[in-house]
Design a protein around this motif. Structure first.
Motif, PDB file in Angstrom:
ATOM      1  N   VAL A  72      41.649  49.451  50.698  1.00 23.08           N
ATOM      2  CA  VAL A  72      42.021  49.150  49.377  1.00 23.08           C
ATOM      3  C   VAL A  72      43.100  49.810  48.753  1.00 23.08           C
ATOM      4  O   VAL A  72      43.120  50.804  48.681  1.00 23.08           O
ATOM      5  CB  VAL A  72      40.854  49.189  48.462  1.00 23.08           C
ATOM      6  CG1 VAL A  72      40.856  48.600  47.049  1.00 23.08           C
ATOM      7  CG2 VAL A  72      39.452  48.291  49.082  1.00 23.08           C
ATOM      8  N   PRO A  73      43.970  48.989  48.320  1.00 28.43           N
ATOM      9  CA  PRO A  73      45.310  49.658  47.482  1.00 28.43           C
ATOM     10  C   PRO A  73      45.025  50.475  46.629  1.00 28.43           C
ATOM     11  O   PRO A  73      44.112  50.418  45.752  1.00 28.43           O
ATOM     12  CB  PRO A  73      46.404  48.620  47.390  1.00 28.43           C
ATOM     13  CG  PRO A  73      46.042  47.423  48.145  1.00 28.43           C
ATOM     14  CD  PRO A  73      44.508  47.617  48.212  1.00 28.43           C
ATOM     15  N   ASP A  74      45.621  51.686  46.309  1.00 28.95           N
ATOM     16  CA  ASP A  74      45.337  52.649  45.214  1.00 28.95           C
ATOM     17  C   ASP A  74      45.634  52.357  43.862  1.00 28.95           C
ATOM     18  O   ASP A  74      44.723  52.808  43.074  1.00 28.95           O
ATOM     19  CB  ASP A  74      46.235  53.839  45.563  1.00 28.95           C
ATOM     20  CG  ASP A  74      46.058  54.857  46.753  1.00 28.95           C
ATOM     21  OD1 ASP A  74      44.697  54.880  47.273  1.00 28.95           O
ATOM     22  OD2 ASP A  74      47.056  55.367  47.312  1.00 28.95           O
ATOM     23  N   ASP A  75      46.090  51.234  43.582  1.00 24.36           N
ATOM     24  CA  ASP A  75      46.564  50.875  42.386  1.00 24.36           C
ATOM     25  C   ASP A  75      45.554  49.770  41.883  1.00 24.36           C
ATOM     26  O   ASP A  75      45.751  49.302  40.899  1.00 24.36           O
ATOM     27  CB  ASP A  75      47.777  50.517  42.138  1.00 24.36           C
ATOM     28  CG  ASP A  75      48.566  49.550  42.848  1.00 24.36           C
ATOM     29  OD1 ASP A  75      47.539  48.928  43.884  1.00 24.36           O
ATOM     30  OD2 ASP A  75      49.579  48.885  42.750  1.00 24.36           O
ATOM     31  N   VAL A  76      44.573  49.174  42.729  1.00 22.86           N
ATOM     32  CA  VAL A  76      43.557  48.103  42.318  1.00 22.86           C
ATOM     33  C   VAL A  76      42.808  48.761  41.038  1.00 22.86           C
ATOM     34  O   VAL A  76      42.451  49.898  41.441  1.00 22.86           O
ATOM     35  CB  VAL A  76      42.896  47.630  43.439  1.00 22.86           C
ATOM     36  CG1 VAL A  76      41.721  46.950  43.019  1.00 22.86           C
ATOM     37  CG2 VAL A  76      43.833  46.915  44.422  1.00 22.86           C
ATOM     38  N   ASP A  77      42.455  47.986  40.357  1.00 23.68           N
ATOM     39  CA  ASP A  77      41.551  48.301  38.878  1.00 23.68           C
ATOM     40  C   ASP A  77      40.108  47.709  39.271  1.00 23.68           C
ATOM     41  O   ASP A  77      39.087  48.518  39.099  1.00 23.68           O
ATOM     42  CB  ASP A  77      42.280  47.740  37.667  1.00 23.68           C
ATOM     43  CG  ASP A  77      43.435  48.406  37.377  1.00 23.68           C
ATOM     44  OD1 ASP A  77      43.484  49.732  37.383  1.00 23.68           O
ATOM     45  OD2 ASP A  77      44.372  47.620  37.449  1.00 23.68           O
ATOM     46  N   VAL A  78      39.999  46.488  39.729  1.00 24.38           N
ATOM     47  CA  VAL A  78      38.757  45.843  40.029  1.00 24.38           C
ATOM     48  C   VAL A  78      38.746  45.295  41.588  1.00 24.38           C
ATOM     49  O   VAL A  78      39.852  44.438  41.702  1.00 24.38           O
ATOM     50  CB  VAL A  78      38.439  44.974  39.045  1.00 24.38           C
ATOM     51  CG1 VAL A  78      37.214  44.100  39.301  1.00 24.38           C
ATOM     52  CG2 VAL A  78      38.382  45.812  37.496  1.00 24.38           C
ATOM     53  N   VAL A  79      37.611  45.237  42.157  1.00 22.21           N
ATOM     54  CA  VAL A  79      37.369  44.491  43.405  1.00 22.21           C
ATOM     55  C   VAL A  79      36.389  43.418  42.996  1.00 22.21           C
ATOM     56  O   VAL A  79      35.282  43.972  42.771  1.00 22.21           O
ATOM     57  CB  VAL A  79      37.166  45.230  44.473  1.00 22.21           C
ATOM     58  CG1 VAL A  79      37.074  44.378  45.799  1.00 22.21           C
ATOM     59  CG2 VAL A  79      38.121  46.396  44.882  1.00 22.21           C
ATOM     60  N   LEU A  80      36.668  42.132  43.283  1.00 19.51           N
ATOM     61  CA  LEU A  80      35.646  41.104  42.863  1.00 19.51           C
ATOM     62  C   LEU A  80      34.967  40.745  44.281  1.00 19.51           C
ATOM     63  O   LEU A  80      35.801  40.019  45.047  1.00 19.51           O
ATOM     64  CB  LEU A  80      36.240  39.835  42.233  1.00 19.51           C
ATOM     65  CG  LEU A  80      35.468  38.959  41.841  1.00 19.51           C
ATOM     66  CD1 LEU A  80      34.414  39.338  40.784  1.00 19.51           C
ATOM     67  CD2 LEU A  80      35.977  37.749  41.198  1.00 19.51           C
ATOM     68  N   VAL A  81      33.877  40.896  44.563  1.00 19.28           N
ATOM     69  CA  VAL A  81      33.286  40.712  46.044  1.00 19.28           C
ATOM     70  C   VAL A  81      32.389  39.601  45.800  1.00 19.28           C
ATOM     71  O   VAL A  81      31.276  39.252  45.000  1.00 19.28           O
ATOM     72  CB  VAL A  81      32.510  41.778  46.389  1.00 19.28           C
ATOM     73  CG1 VAL A  81      31.822  41.572  47.917  1.00 19.28           C
ATOM     74  CG2 VAL A  81      33.404  42.990  46.322  1.00 19.28           C
ATOM     75  N   ASP A  82      32.462  38.457  46.698  1.00 20.47           N
ATOM     76  CA  ASP A  82      31.616  37.449  47.017  1.00 20.47           C
ATOM     77  C   ASP A  82      30.413  37.973  47.559  1.00 20.47           C
ATOM     78  O   ASP A  82      30.312  38.386  48.442  1.00 20.47           O
ATOM     79  CB  ASP A  82      32.453  36.281  47.894  1.00 20.47           C
ATOM     80  CG  ASP A  82      31.620  34.842  47.637  1.00 20.47           C
ATOM     81  OD1 ASP A  82      30.494  34.777  47.177  1.00 20.47           O
ATOM     82  OD2 ASP A  82      32.175  33.877  48.170  1.00 20.47           O
ATOM     83  N   LEU A  83      29.419  37.296  46.853  1.00 20.32           N
ATOM     84  CA  LEU A  83      28.136  37.659  47.451  1.00 20.32           C
ATOM     85  C   LEU A  83      27.879  36.919  48.736  1.00 20.32           C
ATOM     86  O   LEU A  83      27.219  37.791  49.788  1.00 20.32           O
ATOM     87  CB  LEU A  83      26.902  36.995  46.385  1.00 20.32           C
ATOM     88  CG  LEU A  83      25.365  37.404  47.027  1.00 20.32           C
ATOM     89  CD1 LEU A  83      25.182  38.782  46.916  1.00 20.32           C
ATOM     90  CD2 LEU A  83      24.508  36.623  45.848  1.00 20.32           C
ATOM     91  N   GLN A  84      28.374  35.671  48.749  1.00 23.53           N
ATOM     92  CA  GLN A  84      28.365  34.896  50.259  1.00 23.53           C
ATOM     93  C   GLN A  84      29.407  34.926  50.974  1.00 23.53           C
ATOM     94  O   GLN A  84      30.124  33.801  51.632  1.00 23.53           O
ATOM     95  CB  GLN A  84      27.872  33.559  49.760  1.00 23.53           C
ATOM     96  CG  GLN A  84      26.654  33.473  48.997  1.00 23.53           C
ATOM     97  CD  GLN A  84      26.284  31.893  48.535  1.00 23.53           C
ATOM     98  OE1 GLN A  84      26.364  31.199  49.553  1.00 23.53           O
ATOM     99  NE2 GLN A  84      26.282  31.563  47.203  1.00 23.53           N
TER     100      GLN A  84
END
Length: 243
Positions: A72-84
């Motif tokens: 994950v890049p250093d400057d990412v603020d939020v990661v949105l992960v699909d449950l499925q």
């Protein structure tokens, strides 16, 4: 808003960072780990249309890899992960991201608020739980809140989480003997001091009562509760939270 396709360093590798024309301080950088095409396209279109979000390219981030957080890049603020996710359980991926990333907030995107999923997500350490059918304003607000360091759970997911908490709290709360409700405040005070190991003389001093009065209270309480002695009375007090 366009998807950011520049090359960025991953954690532990500084790499080169291109400058976004709007300035990094003005936008929230969002990484989508959603592989269902219809849902992914809808979420992408939603955030691309918002001026305060930048979508980060995810071509080097493979959710199937246990140490996915390192990519994950250093400057990412939020990661949105699909449950499925197709190749791996979304909450397991979220847990790896929480352990491996540190800074970005991790948010689950789900199609429902199943009790088991909500509980697992909370235990995994995610800071957000959004539903696919949430209003656009809720989805936006949720990602912004997590980017700011707060937590945001969809109202339906929050209800399930609170219900689970109440169930656990109720299970951990000892059930009181029905006789407790029949005790007067004075009797409860005497019982508490007996449970703390005070003698009749000490109880009399603390409650400003005569020793004979204290002795009478103790005798009556033992009779009322059908207990044999002060030891059983102390056990009763501890069992019912009177100490």
């Amino acid at each position: 808003m366009k998807v950011v396709e520049e090359t960025r360093g991953t954690r532990g590798d500084p790499g080169s960072n291109a400058t976004d024309p709007r300035g990094a301080a003005d936008v929230i950088r969002l990484l989508l780990l959603v592989d269902r095409p219809i849902i992914r396209d809808a979420i992408r279109a939603l955030f691309e249309a918002a001026p305060d979000f930048v979508l980060t390219a995810d071509r080097d981030v493979d959710p199937a890899v246990p140490d996915v957080g390192r990519a994950v890049p250093d400057d990412v603020d939020v990661v949105l992960v699909d449950l499925q996710l197709r190749d791996r359980d979304g909450i397991a991926v979220a847990a790896d991201l929480v352990r491996g990333c540190g800074r970005p907030g991790v948010v689950i995107l789900a199609d429902g608020a199943d009790d088991a999923d909500v509980d697992r997500a909370a235990r995994a350490g995610v800071r957000g739980y959004l539903l696919e059918d949430d209003e656009t304003a809720l989805l936006m607000a949720g990602v912004k809140a997590v980017a700011a360091g707060d937590a945001w759970w969809s109202p339906r997911a929050a209800r399930h989480l609170l219900a689970a908490y109440r169930r656990v709290a109720a299970a951990d709360t000892p059930r009181r003997d029905p006789q407790v409700s029949g005790l007067t405040q004075r009797e409860r005070g005497v019982i508490r001091l007996v449970a703390l190991g005070r003698s009749n003389a000490e109880i009399a001093g603390e409650l400003l009562l005569g020793r004979a009065t204290v002795k009478t209270h103790v005798s009556r309480v033992l009779t009322k509760l059908k207990l044999r002695d002060r030891t059983q009375l102390a056990a009763f007090a501890h069992r019912n939270g009177l100490v």
